[in-house]
Design an enzyme around this catalytic site. Structure first.
Site, short mmCIF file in Angstrom:
data_model
loop_
_atom_site.label_atom_id
_atom_site.label_comp_id
_atom_site.label_asym_id
_atom_site.label_seq_id
_atom_site.Cartn_x
_atom_site.Cartn_y
_atom_site.Cartn_z
N SER A 145 8.14 -0.37 6.68
CA SER A 145 9.06 0.37 7.53
C SER A 145 10.36 0.64 6.78
O SER A 145 10.34 1.14 5.65
CB SER A 145 9.28 -0.42 8.82
OG SER A 145 10.00 0.31 9.78
N ASP A 201 0.98 6.75 12.82
CA ASP A 201 2.28 6.08 12.72
C ASP A 201 3.38 7.13 12.62
O ASP A 201 3.39 7.93 11.68
CB ASP A 201 2.29 5.17 11.49
CG ASP A 201 3.57 4.36 11.34
OD1 ASP A 201 4.54 4.62 12.07
OD2 ASP A 201 3.59 3.46 10.48
#
Length: 387
Positions: A145, A201
């Protein structure tokens, strides 16, 4: 010659950085990375702390952001740097993610201001640990991330150490413009960059153009995420650990990229803009293709890298004007831009007439809706992460 971390090892290392957010005990990180602890001295590693947030002290927070550990046995002479991503309870981390402005990064190219600021808070600690050892020849930099974006910029900055660098990211957002991605890909070597991401995602879809992923002109390791729609669960590190399993990088079950040419982008946009066609509402595939088509069109209109030097609203304003000028230049581009706007509206469940006029205001309106949608879903994905 150093051997790269396996996907499973890299995924565990990325996940283990979260264990040190509030804990200073390296045993917590070692417990979370059983594959790596046999080859790296995790118990003897050094915890990294980093600052996220805006300039005012009241809006900043220093927390554990990962660790540095050195290899042992067959990994002697290697260094492991693990960087965590955003934690759901840290508003300061969200502020960092929301900063769209660009600044000059470690190599002089425009990069994301918030990601680079966070990387700069970690780099002195990493360099201090490296100076304590004279035998380091290879550095493995790993992150998930936000941590993946920070890891990317750290790998760029650590190029002056003379060590070989290997970069591994999971669900990472874009950290710099395309010129930066090209430079860093050449600097590290495409084979030393492993970018793993799920097709559902939302976080790897931000920030928007002209930011770009590394390795340049490569889809990386695109894996099937849970569901068909944009899915916050697809961002979770446990999902990435399940996806990579026991695979090697070469044997990962990756998806084949689409829109390999401007012509294929044009054909898909025509289908996606058709209100009578198949539903594309919240489809992760549709969103990726919309963004890919936007990228294709903008590249026909010249280099817009300087747009990252402005704030988010200015980027949208500038993109709208650039697209409008393209619609005036070419009948073909005008058709593609119209279909792009209609496809984006359909993705968000909104209706627009096929005969709508392509004006700066209309393009700005659609792009504003689209980018706010992507940012909102990406934020939800970050909030869903529990470490």
């Amino acid at each position: 010659m150093s051997v790269e971390l396996s996907p499973g090892e890299a995924a565990e290392v990325a996940n283990s950085a979260y264990a040190l957010r509030l804990s200073a005990d390296m045993l917590d990180a070692a417990t979370a990375a059983p594959r790596a602890r046999g080859a790296f001295d995790l118990l003897g590693g050094a915890r990294l702390t980093g600052v996220t947030g805006l300039g005012a002290a009241a809006l900043q927070q220093r927390t554990g952001f990962g660790y540095v550990a050195f290899g042992k046995g067959v990994r002697q002479g290697e260094c492991l740097v693990s960087v965590r991503g955003t934690f759901k309870t840290s508003a300061c981390d969200w502020i960092t993610n929301a900063r769209m402005a660009g600044v000059r990064g470690p190599s002089g190219f425009p990069v994301h201001a918030g990601f680079w600021a966070a990387a700069q808070s970690l780099l002195p600690q990493v360099r201090r640990e490296l100076r304590s050892r004279r035998d380091v020849s290879t550095i493995h930099v790993v992150g998930h991330s936000l941590g993946g974006a920070i890891a990317t910029l750290m790998a760029d900055s650590l190029g002056d150490t003379g060590c070989g660098l290997k970069l591994y990211t999971f669900g990472a957002p874009r950290s710099g413009v395309e010129l930066h991605a090209e430079y860093l890909t050449d600097k590290l070597g495409a084979g030393n960059i492993h970018r793993a991401w799920h097709d559902t995602d939302p976080v790897p879809m931000v920030p928007i153009f002209p930011y770009s992923h590394v390795p340049c002109r490569s889809p990386g390791h695109a894996m099937k995420g849970p569901g068909q729609r944009v899915n916050v669960d697809a961002h979770l590190m446990p999902e990435y650990m399940r996806s990579v399993g026991e695979s090697t990088w070469a044997s990962l079950p990756v998806l084949q990229p689409k829109l390999g040419s401007l012509e294929s982008a044009e054909a898909w946009l025509a289908q996606a803009a058709d209100s009578g066609g198949a539903s594309i509402l919240l489809s992760a595939t549709a969103l990726r293709l919309v963004l890919s088509a936007l990228d294709w069109i903008l590249k026909q209109l010249g280099n817009a890298a300087g747009l990252t030097l402005f704030g988010g609203a200015t980027i949208i304003d500038s993109l709208a004007r650039l697209l409008y000028s393209g619609a005036l230049q070419s009948i073909r581009l005008a058709g593609m831009i119209r279909n792009l706007m209609l496809a984006a509206m359909r993705f968000m469940g909104r209706v627009a007439s096929a005969s709508v006029s392509i004006t700066v205001d209309f393009v700005q309106y659609v792009l504003g809706l689209l980018f706010r949608f992507i940012s909102t879903v990406a934020l939800r994905a970050v909030e869903a992460f529990t470490g």
